[in-house]
Design a protein around this motif. Structure first.
Motif, PDB file in Angstrom:
ATOM      1  N   ASN A 114       0.864  -1.180   0.000  1.00  0.00           N
ATOM      2  CA  ASN A 114       0.000   0.000   0.000  1.00  0.00           C
ATOM      3  C   ASN A 114       0.901   1.230   0.000  1.00  0.00           C
ATOM      4  O   ASN A 114       2.125   1.093  -0.152  1.00  0.00           O
ATOM      5  CB  ASN A 114      -1.004  -0.033   1.168  1.00  0.00           C
ATOM      6  CG  ASN A 114      -0.359   0.075   2.537  1.00  0.00           C
ATOM      7  OD1 ASN A 114       0.738   0.616   2.698  1.00  0.00           O
ATOM      8  ND2 ASN A 114      -1.037  -0.443   3.547  1.00  0.00           N
ATOM      9  N   SER A 115       0.351   2.405   0.181  1.00  0.00           N
ATOM     10  CA  SER A 115       1.166   3.617   0.071  1.00  0.00           C
ATOM     11  C   SER A 115       2.172   3.768   1.216  1.00  0.00           C
ATOM     12  O   SER A 115       3.129   4.526   1.097  1.00  0.00           O
ATOM     13  CB  SER A 115       0.278   4.855  -0.001  1.00  0.00           C
ATOM     14  OG  SER A 115      -0.467   4.983   1.201  1.00  0.00           O
ATOM     15  N   GLY A 116       1.987   3.035   2.307  1.00  0.00           N
ATOM     16  CA  GLY A 116       2.885   3.186   3.445  1.00  0.00           C
ATOM     17  C   GLY A 116       3.911   2.091   3.635  1.00  0.00           C
ATOM     18  O   GLY A 116       4.944   2.313   4.262  1.00  0.00           O
ATOM     19  N   ALA A 133       6.643   5.111   3.315  1.00  0.00           N
ATOM     20  CA  ALA A 133       5.902   6.363   3.423  1.00  0.00           C
ATOM     21  C   ALA A 133       6.906   7.512   3.479  1.00  0.00           C
ATOM     22  O   ALA A 133       8.092   7.295   3.755  1.00  0.00           O
ATOM     23  CB  ALA A 133       5.045   6.357   4.693  1.00  0.00           C
ATOM     24  N   ASP A 141      -1.662   3.443   6.957  1.00  0.00           N
ATOM     25  CA  ASP A 141      -1.297   2.454   5.935  1.00  0.00           C
ATOM     26  C   ASP A 141      -0.225   1.493   6.449  1.00  0.00           C
ATOM     27  O   ASP A 141      -0.294   0.289   6.210  1.00  0.00           O
ATOM     28  CB  ASP A 141      -0.785   3.141   4.661  1.00  0.00           C
ATOM     29  CG  ASP A 141      -1.890   3.782   3.862  1.00  0.00           C
ATOM     30  OD1 ASP A 141      -3.053   3.369   4.029  1.00  0.00           O
ATOM     31  OD2 ASP A 141      -1.593   4.680   3.063  1.00  0.00           O
ATOM     32  N   MET A 145      -0.599  -2.540   7.167  1.00  0.00           N
ATOM     33  CA  MET A 145       0.287  -3.534   6.559  1.00  0.00           C
ATOM     34  C   MET A 145       0.923  -4.420   7.632  1.00  0.00           C
ATOM     35  O   MET A 145       1.091  -5.627   7.423  1.00  0.00           O
ATOM     36  CB  MET A 145       1.362  -2.839   5.715  1.00  0.00           C
ATOM     37  CG  MET A 145       2.112  -3.767   4.805  1.00  0.00           C
ATOM     38  SD  MET A 145       1.077  -4.718   3.667  1.00  0.00           S
ATOM     39  CE  MET A 145       0.387  -3.432   2.655  1.00  0.00           C
TER      40      MET A 145
END
Length: 166
Positions: A114-116, A133, A141, A145
């Motif tokens: 994901n974005s993080g 991130a 995020d 995860m």
């Protein structure tokens, strides 16, 4: 910077891969100087440098004269990069006991992202949570995860007989 790195390689490192890694890992560059030259296209890079009146380092001249498209052979597996300035193709081996996450991701071992953060299967029932991130900030995020990673590990490490009873 790229021309400077190409001139300094024999003095500062045994191979160009380590120079690229030092710039990426130590200075947060997205690409190292040799990766940059290959991304631009070695012939295009050399042409522009010549147009600006710059002298090309011997390693670049040798690679161009060989007909190779680039120094690092971008597009192939990460560990298939070669030492061209020594002028024989010698495969760069990954150091024993060192895990290169990019190599694992290139091999398709990234199991979630994901974005993080990303989850990377590093083998033997171990999952690495790689933060990516901005400034590796801990946010929702990243926490999500971490939870996915723990859930995955519980599923992997639970004996099959217990899984069927749930």
């Amino acid at each position: 910077m790229c021309l400077y790195a190409a001139r300094r390689v024999p003095e500062i490192s045994d191979n160009v891969v380590d120079v690229d890694r030092a710039m990426r890992w130590g200075f947060a560059w997205e690409l190292g100087p040799f990766e940059i030259m290959d991304a631009i296209g070695l012939r295009a890079f050399a042409g522009q440098a010549r147009k600006e009146g710059r002298t090309l380092p011997a390693v670049i001249e040798k690679v161009l004269a060989s007909g190779a498209k680039g120094i690092l052979r971008i597009g192939e597996r990460h560990d298939d990069r070669f030492r061209y300035w020594q002028w024989w193709a010698k495969k760069i081996e990954e150091p024993k006991g060192v895990i290169i996450l990019k190599s694992l991701k290139d091999a398709g071992r990234e199991v979630d992202r994901n974005s993080g953060a990303s989850l990377i299967d590093i083998g033997d029932g171990v999952v690495c949570c790689e933060f990516h991130a901005k400034m590796n900030a801990i946010g929702a995020d990243l926490i999500a995860m971490l939870h996915k990673g723990l859930k995955r590990l519980r599923r992997i490490s639970t004996p099959w007989s217990l899984q069927t009873r749930r």
